[in-house]
Scaffold this motif. Structure first.
Motif, PDB file in Angstrom:
ATOM      1  N   LYS A   1      62.077  36.372  43.972  1.00 43.43           N
ATOM      2  CA  LYS A   1      62.359  36.253  42.552  1.00 43.43           C
ATOM      3  C   LYS A   1      61.119  36.555  41.736  1.00 43.43           C
ATOM      4  O   LYS A   1      60.021  36.164  42.069  1.00 43.43           O
ATOM      5  CB  LYS A   1      62.849  34.846  42.254  1.00 43.43           C
ATOM      6  N   MET A   2      61.306  37.240  40.630  1.00 43.35           N
ATOM      7  CA  MET A   2      60.205  37.578  39.762  1.00 43.35           C
ATOM      8  C   MET A   2      60.223  36.645  38.564  1.00 43.35           C
ATOM      9  O   MET A   2      61.241  36.486  37.904  1.00 43.35           O
ATOM     10  CB  MET A   2      60.311  39.032  39.291  1.00 43.35           C
ATOM     11  N   LYS A   3      59.102  36.006  38.289  1.00 41.27           N
ATOM     12  CA  LYS A   3      59.028  35.089  37.179  1.00 41.27           C
ATOM     13  C   LYS A   3      58.557  35.790  35.915  1.00 41.27           C
ATOM     14  O   LYS A   3      58.059  36.906  35.944  1.00 41.27           O
ATOM     15  CB  LYS A   3      58.092  33.928  37.532  1.00 41.27           C
ATOM     16  N   THR A   4      58.701  35.109  34.802  1.00 42.46           N
ATOM     17  CA  THR A   4      58.342  35.665  33.507  1.00 42.46           C
ATOM     18  C   THR A   4      56.866  35.977  33.442  1.00 42.46           C
ATOM     19  O   THR A   4      56.028  35.241  33.941  1.00 42.46           O
ATOM     20  CB  THR A   4      58.694  34.656  32.397  1.00 42.46           C
ATOM     21  N   ILE A   5      56.526  37.069  32.807  1.00 42.57           N
ATOM     22  CA  ILE A   5      55.135  37.437  32.610  1.00 42.57           C
ATOM     23  C   ILE A   5      54.457  36.388  31.736  1.00 42.57           C
ATOM     24  O   ILE A   5      54.983  35.969  30.717  1.00 42.57           O
ATOM     25  CB  ILE A   5      55.025  38.831  31.964  1.00 42.57           C
ATOM     26  N   VAL A   6      53.252  35.972  32.144  1.00 42.76           N
ATOM     27  CA  VAL A   6      52.551  34.898  31.456  1.00 42.76           C
ATOM     28  C   VAL A   6      51.308  35.457  30.780  1.00 42.76           C
ATOM     29  O   VAL A   6      50.405  35.945  31.455  1.00 42.76           O
ATOM     30  CB  VAL A   6      52.119  33.802  32.459  1.00 42.76           C
ATOM     31  N   PRO A   7      51.206  35.411  29.440  1.00 44.19           N
ATOM     32  CA  PRO A   7      49.984  35.876  28.784  1.00 44.19           C
ATOM     33  C   PRO A   7      48.874  34.858  28.959  1.00 44.19           C
ATOM     34  O   PRO A   7      49.103  33.658  29.017  1.00 44.19           O
ATOM     35  CB  PRO A   7      50.397  35.996  27.318  1.00 44.19           C
ATOM     36  N   VAL A   8      47.639  35.331  29.048  1.00 47.15           N
ATOM     37  CA  VAL A   8      46.503  34.432  29.200  1.00 47.15           C
ATOM     38  C   VAL A   8      45.383  34.865  28.278  1.00 47.15           C
ATOM     39  O   VAL A   8      45.322  36.002  27.828  1.00 47.15           O
ATOM     40  CB  VAL A   8      45.996  34.410  30.659  1.00 47.15           C
ATOM     41  N   MET A   9      44.466  33.924  27.987  1.00 52.72           N
ATOM     42  CA  MET A   9      43.328  34.188  27.128  1.00 52.72           C
ATOM     43  C   MET A   9      42.056  34.133  27.951  1.00 52.72           C
ATOM     44  O   MET A   9      41.966  33.464  28.961  1.00 52.72           O
ATOM     45  CB  MET A   9      43.253  33.144  26.006  1.00 52.72           C
TER      46      MET A   9
ATOM     47  N   VAL B   1      40.406  32.366  37.408  1.00 52.61           N
ATOM     48  CA  VAL B   1      39.827  33.651  37.791  1.00 52.61           C
ATOM     49  C   VAL B   1      38.559  33.843  36.968  1.00 52.61           C
ATOM     50  O   VAL B   1      38.606  33.816  35.737  1.00 52.61           O
ATOM     51  CB  VAL B   1      40.785  34.835  37.528  1.00 52.61           C
ATOM     52  N   ASP B   2      37.418  34.002  37.641  1.00 50.43           N
ATOM     53  CA  ASP B   2      36.177  34.356  36.954  1.00 50.43           C
ATOM     54  C   ASP B   2      36.052  35.875  36.921  1.00 50.43           C
ATOM     55  O   ASP B   2      36.222  36.535  37.961  1.00 50.43           O
ATOM     56  CB  ASP B   2      34.975  33.755  37.670  1.00 50.43           C
ATOM     57  N   VAL B   3      35.747  36.418  35.754  1.00 52.72           N
ATOM     58  CA  VAL B   3      35.662  37.863  35.569  1.00 52.72           C
ATOM     59  C   VAL B   3      34.257  38.227  35.108  1.00 52.72           C
ATOM     60  O   VAL B   3      33.760  37.682  34.115  1.00 52.72           O
ATOM     61  CB  VAL B   3      36.686  38.362  34.524  1.00 52.72           C
ATOM     62  N   TYR B   4      33.624  39.127  35.837  1.00 56.58           N
ATOM     63  CA  TYR B   4      32.296  39.608  35.450  1.00 56.58           C
ATOM     64  C   TYR B   4      32.403  41.039  34.948  1.00 56.58           C
ATOM     65  O   TYR B   4      32.916  41.914  35.643  1.00 56.58           O
ATOM     66  CB  TYR B   4      31.316  39.547  36.619  1.00 56.58           C
TER      67      TYR B   4
ATOM     68  N   ALA C   1      34.573  42.733  37.907  1.00 52.95           N
ATOM     69  CA  ALA C   1      34.845  42.058  39.171  1.00 52.95           C
ATOM     70  C   ALA C   1      35.639  40.790  38.896  1.00 52.95           C
ATOM     71  O   ALA C   1      35.363  40.080  37.916  1.00 52.95           O
ATOM     72  CB  ALA C   1      33.542  41.713  39.875  1.00 52.95           C
ATOM     73  N   TYR C   2      36.609  40.506  39.757  1.00 55.33           N
ATOM     74  CA  TYR C   2      37.513  39.370  39.588  1.00 55.33           C
ATOM     75  C   TYR C   2      37.422  38.469  40.817  1.00 55.33           C
ATOM     76  O   TYR C   2      37.593  38.933  41.945  1.00 55.33           O
ATOM     77  CB  TYR C   2      38.952  39.852  39.420  1.00 55.33           C
TER      78      TYR C   2
ATOM     79  N   SER D   1      33.787  35.884  31.888  1.00 49.54           N
ATOM     80  CA  SER D   1      34.924  35.262  31.203  1.00 49.54           C
ATOM     81  C   SER D   1      35.818  34.627  32.252  1.00 49.54           C
ATOM     82  O   SER D   1      35.646  34.846  33.456  1.00 49.54           O
ATOM     83  CB  SER D   1      35.709  36.292  30.375  1.00 49.54           C
ATOM     84  N   THR D   2      36.771  33.810  31.821  1.00 49.00           N
ATOM     85  CA  THR D   2      37.716  33.198  32.749  1.00 49.00           C
ATOM     86  C   THR D   2      39.139  33.466  32.299  1.00 49.00           C
ATOM     87  O   THR D   2      39.423  33.606  31.103  1.00 49.00           O
ATOM     88  CB  THR D   2      37.506  31.680  32.864  1.00 49.00           C
ATOM     89  N   ILE D   3      40.016  33.545  33.285  1.00 47.09           N
ATOM     90  CA  ILE D   3      41.448  33.718  33.055  1.00 47.09           C
ATOM     91  C   ILE D   3      42.175  32.653  33.861  1.00 47.09           C
ATOM     92  O   ILE D   3      41.881  32.478  35.057  1.00 47.09           O
ATOM     93  CB  ILE D   3      41.928  35.113  33.505  1.00 47.09           C
ATOM     94  N   PRO D   4      43.111  31.916  33.285  1.00 46.71           N
ATOM     95  CA  PRO D   4      43.889  30.946  34.070  1.00 46.71           C
ATOM     96  C   PRO D   4      44.697  31.644  35.167  1.00 46.71           C
ATOM     97  O   PRO D   4      45.294  32.701  34.934  1.00 46.71           O
ATOM     98  CB  PRO D   4      44.805  30.297  33.037  1.00 46.71           C
ATOM     99  N   LEU D   5      44.692  31.069  36.347  1.00 48.31           N
ATOM    100  CA  LEU D   5      45.477  31.567  37.473  1.00 48.31           C
ATOM    101  C   LEU D   5      46.753  30.743  37.554  1.00 48.31           C
ATOM    102  O   LEU D   5      46.691  29.514  37.614  1.00 48.31           O
ATOM    103  CB  LEU D   5      44.663  31.432  38.759  1.00 48.31           C
ATOM    104  N   PRO D   6      47.924  31.366  37.532  1.00 43.14           N
ATOM    105  CA  PRO D   6      49.174  30.588  37.519  1.00 43.14           C
ATOM    106  C   PRO D   6      49.288  29.582  38.665  1.00 43.14           C
ATOM    107  O   PRO D   6      49.725  28.453  38.462  1.00 43.14           O
ATOM    108  CB  PRO D   6      50.265  31.658  37.600  1.00 43.14           C
TER     109      PRO D   6
END
Length: 409
Positions: A4-12, A215-218, A199-200, A226-231
């Protein structure tokens, strides 16, 4: 099994400071139908049909669980462990520890076929290694605490304790300079991948074993983090970059669209404890590198495959049941190396052709190992390190070998 595919989740994204130097190189991507996709159609290796083992190399210190990445024809084998821990019952009951986590970085120049060395700022295993532009990053890891472990005098047999770190060692291949930065949270067992100059580093666990949902992003161009929430939190997961997507695989598939930072979620058919993955053309091939002493009833003769063509996963069938495998791909070839089955460890590799859908089994010159790790540079694939559990004691050993495969016309 339907997925099953879940709804796309926007992140900041939240900006963090870094002590790294500026990166000047951007990976070439081509816009196709409004999105960025890597240029793979002209890859000459796709026309090569023969994959042959051409030799072996040896690490300076035998070990497993390294951080491995490549940049400008050089391969970096960083950190890892060669620790042995076993119980001694006489004269005192105690946990005996030999070896340990390593700080060494073996650097192999594939052009000159020569070795160099460097060191991580701290000895650690389960490091996530990624190359972004001209920067080589070695992020996080397990430092290991052996306090109160006193061979021959500890009747309670206290086990070593995992200690997660925030440390990121960065090497600039242009300036030849090393710097140190920090992750947003201490953790080890992350998965890492790069697209262009970014890099992620996703997931992992802290010292208490808590799964991390981050997720740490360089960004090597701006020298910013920067950081991104991981579902969903994950440990010992895998990551592959495909076009503008980073695909993280554990007991679930989490796909990050790096253009708009949105997520798409798919399920997998089987539960994986230590996931490994590789990209075979457009297919994400998934296996489990879990290390068991031989006799694991979950030995598999297949690799699970995810594509964008369907919400379902499929399977590639292979000749040999294996657990604790090494997984890699080059051109149209997929390789599963070493590992073991219910009776013993394997000294072979299965090679699958994505065009003919045929698979063959070949011997490994190194003798094979559990938990081997792969990296591809040019027309060669390197399958490195790992563990063995030789008879009669089944006490862990580290061969420290690298099998080299060459793809030929």
């Amino acid at each position: 099994m339907n997925c099953k595919m879940k709804t796309i989740v926007p992140v900041m994204a939240v900006l963090l400071a870094s002590s790294c130097t500026k990166n000047l190189i951007d990976k070439e991507l081509q816009p196709i139908n409004g999105t960025l996709k890597a240029a793979v159609a002209t890859n000459p290796l796709l026309s090569y049909t023969k994959l042959e083992q051409t030799g072996t190399l040896r690490l300076s210190i035998p070990r497993a669980d390294m951080g491995i990445t490549a940049s400008n024809g050089k391969i970096y084998f960083a950190g890892g462990t060669n620790m042995q821990a076993y119980v001694q019952y006489t004269p005192d009951t105690a946990l005996i520890i030999t070896g340990g986590h390593q700080s060494i970085i073996d650097i192999y120049d594939t052009a000159t076929q020569t070795w160099g060395q460097a060191n991580l700022s701290s000895a650690r295993t389960d490091v996530s290694a990624v190359t972004a532009g001209s920067k080589v990053l070695f992020a996080g890891g397990n430092l290991l605490d052996t306090v109160n472990i006193k061979p021959g005098t500890n009747p309670k047999i206290k086990a070593p304790r995992a200690v997660a770190t925030t440390t990121v060692d960065l090497y600039d291949t242009n300036s030849k300079q090393w710097t140190v930065a920090s992750l947003s949270k201490p953790r080890y067992g992350m998965s890492g991948a790069a697209i262009g100059n970014k890099a992620y580093f996703a997931g992992g666990v802290d010292s208490a074993g808590n799964y991390q949902k981050i997720v740490d992003v360089y960004d090597a161009t701006t020298n910013q983090w920067s950081t991104i929430p991981l579902p969903y939190g994950m440990k010992y997961s895998a990551a592959v970059a495909r076009g503008n997507e980073i695909i993280f695989v554990s007991n679930i598939i989490q796909i990050l669209n790096t253009i708009n930072n949105t997520w798409t979620i798919h399920s997998v058919t089987f539960a994986y404890f230590q996931t490994i993955a590789t990209l075979l053309n457009d297919k994400v091939c998934i296996a489990d590198r879990t290390s068991h002493v031989v006799g694991n009833v979950n030995d598999k003769t297949f690799v699970e495959v995810y594509t964008t063509l369907s919400a379902n996963t499929s399977f590639i069938n292979l000749p040999t049941p294996r657990t604790g495998v090494g997984l890699g791909s080059i051109g149209n070839k997929l390789i599963l190396a070493g590992g073991g089955d219910i009776s013993d460890e394997h000294q072979t590799a299965d090679i699958y052709d994505d065009v003919t859908h045929a698979a063959v089994t070949v011997p490994l010159t190194s003798g094979g190992a559990m938990n081997m790790q792969s990296v591809t540079v040019g027309n060669k694939l390197y399958m490195a390190g790992g563990r063995r559990y030789p008879l009669p004691t089944r006490r862990v050993a580290y061969p420290g070998m690298i099998d080299v495969f060459e793809l030929k016309p």
